[in-house]
Motif scaffolding. Structure first.
Motif, PDB file in Angstrom:
ATOM      1  N   ASP A  27     -16.546  10.837  -4.720  1.00 60.11           N
ATOM      2  CA  ASP A  27     -17.352  11.621  -3.777  1.00 60.11           C
ATOM      3  C   ASP A  27     -16.915  13.083  -3.736  1.00 60.11           C
ATOM      4  OD1 ASP A  27     -14.915  11.375  -2.527  1.00 60.11           O
ATOM      5  OD2 ASP A  27     -15.698  10.532  -0.659  1.00 60.11           O
ATOM      6  N   GLY A  28     -15.916  13.448  -4.548  1.00 60.12           N
ATOM      7  CA  GLY A  28     -15.433  14.824  -4.598  1.00 60.12           C
ATOM      8  C   GLY A  28     -14.292  15.115  -3.642  1.00 60.12           C
ATOM      9  N   ARG A  29     -14.001  14.164  -2.757  1.00 58.55           N
ATOM     10  CA  ARG A  29     -12.893  14.364  -1.817  1.00 58.55           C
ATOM     11  C   ARG A  29     -11.576  14.356  -2.571  1.00 58.55           C
ATOM     12  NH1 ARG A  29     -11.047  10.232   2.942  1.00 58.55           N
ATOM     13  NH2 ARG A  29      -9.214  11.410   3.564  1.00 58.55           N
ATOM     14  N   THR A  30     -10.664  15.233  -2.180  1.00 54.78           N
ATOM     15  CA  THR A  30      -9.349  15.315  -2.815  1.00 54.78           C
ATOM     16  C   THR A  30      -8.274  14.889  -1.834  1.00 54.78           C
ATOM     17  OG1 THR A  30     -10.084  17.110  -4.258  1.00 54.78           O
ATOM     18  CG2 THR A  30      -7.716  16.856  -3.970  1.00 54.78           C
ATOM     19  N   LEU A  31      -7.347  14.087  -2.308  1.00 51.71           N
ATOM     20  CA  LEU A  31      -6.247  13.588  -1.505  1.00 51.71           C
ATOM     21  C   LEU A  31      -4.943  14.071  -2.116  1.00 51.71           C
ATOM     22  CD1 LEU A  31      -5.327  11.673   0.809  1.00 51.71           C
ATOM     23  CD2 LEU A  31      -5.315   9.826  -0.898  1.00 51.71           C
ATOM     24  N   ALA A  32      -4.149  14.810  -1.341  1.00 50.38           N
ATOM     25  CA  ALA A  32      -2.836  15.269  -1.796  1.00 50.38           C
ATOM     26  C   ALA A  32      -1.866  14.094  -1.745  1.00 50.38           C
ATOM     27  CB  ALA A  32      -2.347  16.401  -0.912  1.00 50.38           C
ATOM     28  N   VAL A  33      -1.217  13.803  -2.868  1.00 44.91           N
ATOM     29  CA  VAL A  33      -0.293  12.678  -2.971  1.00 44.91           C
ATOM     30  C   VAL A  33       0.989  13.136  -3.663  1.00 44.91           C
ATOM     31  CG1 VAL A  33      -2.074  10.890  -2.991  1.00 44.91           C
ATOM     32  CG2 VAL A  33      -1.355  11.920  -5.148  1.00 44.91           C
ATOM     33  N   THR A  34       2.015  12.304  -3.551  1.00 42.96           N
ATOM     34  CA  THR A  34       3.291  12.539  -4.214  1.00 42.96           C
ATOM     35  C   THR A  34       3.561  11.382  -5.152  1.00 42.96           C
ATOM     36  OG1 THR A  34       4.146  13.714  -2.285  1.00 42.96           O
ATOM     37  CG2 THR A  34       5.773  12.876  -3.837  1.00 42.96           C
ATOM     38  N   LEU A  35       4.030  11.681  -6.358  1.00 39.54           N
ATOM     39  CA  LEU A  35       4.390  10.618  -7.294  1.00 39.54           C
ATOM     40  C   LEU A  35       5.709  10.012  -6.829  1.00 39.54           C
ATOM     41  CD1 LEU A  35       3.923   8.981  -9.847  1.00 39.54           C
ATOM     42  CD2 LEU A  35       5.033  10.811 -11.146  1.00 39.54           C
ATOM     43  N   ALA A  36       5.641   8.765  -6.336  1.00 37.68           N
ATOM     44  CA  ALA A  36       6.812   8.109  -5.765  1.00 37.68           C
ATOM     45  C   ALA A  36       7.500   7.169  -6.745  1.00 37.68           C
ATOM     46  CB  ALA A  36       6.413   7.338  -4.509  1.00 37.68           C
ATOM     47  N   ARG A  37       6.730   6.565  -7.654  1.00 36.58           N
ATOM     48  CA  ARG A  37       7.309   5.635  -8.627  1.00 36.58           C
ATOM     49  C   ARG A  37       6.567   5.734  -9.955  1.00 36.58           C
ATOM     50  NH1 ARG A  37       7.224   0.569  -4.636  1.00 36.58           N
ATOM     51  NH2 ARG A  37       8.960   1.170  -3.311  1.00 36.58           N
TER      52      ARG A  37
END
Length: 108
Positions: A27-37
Motif C-alpha cells: 500500500d506504499g506505507r513504510t515501516l522503520a525497522v531494525t535488523l535484529a537477527r
C-alpha cells in the motif's frame, strides 16, 4: 543497489545487524525497522542450492507496526539498497523487549 533475490546471502546482511532498515508495504506505507537477527539454516537449504538458507528478523515498536500487513514488500537500507519484492510476516517477538513487533523474511 538492487540485487536479484537468488544472489542474496546471510553474509550480505550480517554486518548490518542493529542497523536501520525500512519495509515498504504493497500500500506504499513504510515501516522503520531494525535488523535484529540474521541466521543461516544449513539443514533447510535445498539440495544443489547456490546459497545457504537464512532468515532475517526485523523489529520495531509494536505501536508503529499497528496495521502494517504481512505480505509482499520491499526491504531497503541506506548502504545496501533495496531488495524485493519479498514476503515479510509478523511473528511473535520472543526474546525482544515488551512492546516490540517482529517481522521475519525467509530465504530458502
Amino acid at each position: 543497489m538492487t540485487a536479484a533475490l537468488a544472489t542474496l546471502s546471510a553474509g550480505l546482511f550480517a554486518p548490518a545487524l542493529g542497523e536501520a532498515f525500512a519495509l515498504r508495504g504493497p500500500d506504499g506505507r513504510t515501516l522503520a525497522v531494525t535488523l535484529a537477527r540474521c541466521v543461516e539454516h544449513p539443514r533447510s537449504t535445498m539440495p544443489g542450492s547456490a546459497r545457504t538458507a537464512f532468515d532475517l528478523v526485523l523489529t520495531c515498536p509494536a505501536d508503529a507496526a499497528e496495521g502494517f500487513p504481512d505480505g509482499d514488500c520491499v526491504l531497503s537500507h541506506d548502504a545496501l539498497g533495496e531488495f524485493g519484492p519479498l514476503y515479510a510476516g509478523r511473528i511473535l517477538p520472543v526474546g525482544f523487549p515488551p512492546g516490540s513487533a517482529a517481522y521475519q523474511v525467509i530465504f530458502i
